[in-house]
Design a protein around this motif. Structure first.
Motif, mmCIF file in Angstrom:
data_model
loop_
_atom_site.group_PDB
_atom_site.id
_atom_site.type_symbol
_atom_site.label_atom_id
_atom_site.label_comp_id
_atom_site.label_asym_id
_atom_site.label_seq_id
_atom_site.Cartn_x
_atom_site.Cartn_y
_atom_site.Cartn_z
ATOM 1 N N LEU A 37 14.683 81.603 13.054
ATOM 2 C CA LEU A 37 13.537 81.345 13.927
ATOM 3 C C LEU A 37 13.516 82.279 15.135
ATOM 4 O O LEU A 37 12.450 82.743 15.539
ATOM 5 N N GLU A 38 14.675 82.556 15.703
ATOM 6 C CA GLU A 38 14.717 83.457 16.858
ATOM 7 C C GLU A 38 14.271 84.863 16.490
ATOM 8 O O GLU A 38 13.499 85.483 17.226
ATOM 9 N N LEU A 76 12.358 70.044 15.709
ATOM 10 C CA LEU A 76 12.053 71.477 15.648
ATOM 11 C C LEU A 76 11.421 71.814 14.300
ATOM 12 O O LEU A 76 10.399 72.513 14.239
ATOM 13 N N ALA A 77 12.006 71.310 13.219
ATOM 14 C CA ALA A 77 11.486 71.580 11.878
ATOM 15 C C ALA A 77 10.050 71.075 11.742
ATOM 16 O O ALA A 77 9.187 71.768 11.186
ATOM 17 N N GLU A 78 9.780 69.881 12.250
ATOM 18 C CA GLU A 78 8.425 69.328 12.178
ATOM 19 C C GLU A 78 7.431 70.208 12.931
ATOM 20 O O GLU A 78 6.327 70.473 12.453
ATOM 21 N N ASN A 79 7.834 70.666 14.108
ATOM 22 C CA ASN A 79 6.971 71.533 14.907
ATOM 23 C C ASN A 79 6.723 72.870 14.215
ATOM 24 O O ASN A 79 5.601 73.384 14.215
ATOM 25 N N ILE A 80 7.767 73.424 13.625
ATOM 26 C CA ILE A 80 7.635 74.719 12.950
ATOM 27 C C ILE A 80 6.761 74.578 11.714
ATOM 28 O O ILE A 80 5.921 75.451 11.436
ATOM 29 N N ARG A 81 6.911 73.511 10.968
ATOM 30 C CA ARG A 81 6.048 73.304 9.786
ATOM 31 C C ARG A 81 4.575 73.248 10.191
ATOM 32 O O ARG A 81 3.718 73.829 9.520
ATOM 33 N N VAL A 99 12.511 79.615 6.092
ATOM 34 C CA VAL A 99 12.857 78.552 7.040
ATOM 35 C C VAL A 99 12.465 77.180 6.497
ATOM 36 O O VAL A 99 13.184 76.206 6.726
ATOM 37 N N LYS A 100 11.360 77.102 5.772
ATOM 38 C CA LYS A 100 10.992 75.810 5.179
ATOM 39 C C LYS A 100 12.054 75.368 4.164
ATOM 40 O O LYS A 100 12.384 74.181 4.089
#
Length: 161
Positions: free
Chosen positions: A48-49, A107-112, A21-22
């Motif tokens: 992600l799901e 979303l990407a920032e939160n997941i990182r 995902v990154k």
């Protein structure tokens, strides 16, 4: 000679998902055309799901049993909740919506951030826990296969505004 602890396979799998995902996030940030960016949003949402479902249904409950870290586990679940909110909003949008790509960036920032905490705190502690890693691995592989086969996590049920 130092004794090396072997990281359970299921934790290595989670880290591989994180890498994937990154890489999608990086590809999204480097892409300039709307079509590529839209495809990467769909791919990211799908990944992600599936990953979140596996963690929430199987991995987190197992780790919670093996660790005395309720605050850490609760925080991880709250981070998942925020991700689900953003994912559901993205699924109700189209690439034509003004804030679609900005929402994916958030979303990407939160997941990182979530990955950094998970890999920095939770997973190292879990690796040392006395868990039935083989049984968990089997359950995770089975569930992941089922989720991917269902195809319900492909973002194709989006509504266009």
């Amino acid at each position: 000679m130092a004794v090396l602890t072997k990281t359970p396979t299921v934790l290595r799998m989670l880290k591989e998902d994180h890498k994937k995902v990154k890489a999608l996030f990086e590809e999204f940030e480097e892409a300039s055309d709307k079509r590529t960016r839209a495809r990467l949003v769909l791919d990211g949402v799908k990944e992600l799901e599936v990953h979140a479902a596996i963690e929430e249904e199987l991995v987190y409950p197992a780790i919670r049993e093996g660790l005395d870290e309720d605050d850490l586990m609760d925080e991880a679940l709250e981070e998942h909740h925020v991700a689900h909110v953003l994912i559901n909003e993205l699924k109700d949008m189209s690439p034509e919506d003004e804030r679609y790509f900005a929402k994916f960036t958030v979303l990407a920032e939160n997941i990182r951030h979530h990955i950094k905490e998970e890999e920095g705190e939770m997973l190292p502690q879990a690796a040392d826990a006395e868990l039935d890693w083989e049984a968990l691995q089997q359950s995770v592989e089975q569930r992941k296969e089922q989720l991917l086969a269902e195809g319900s996590h492909n973002g194709s049920k989006r509504t266009k505004r």
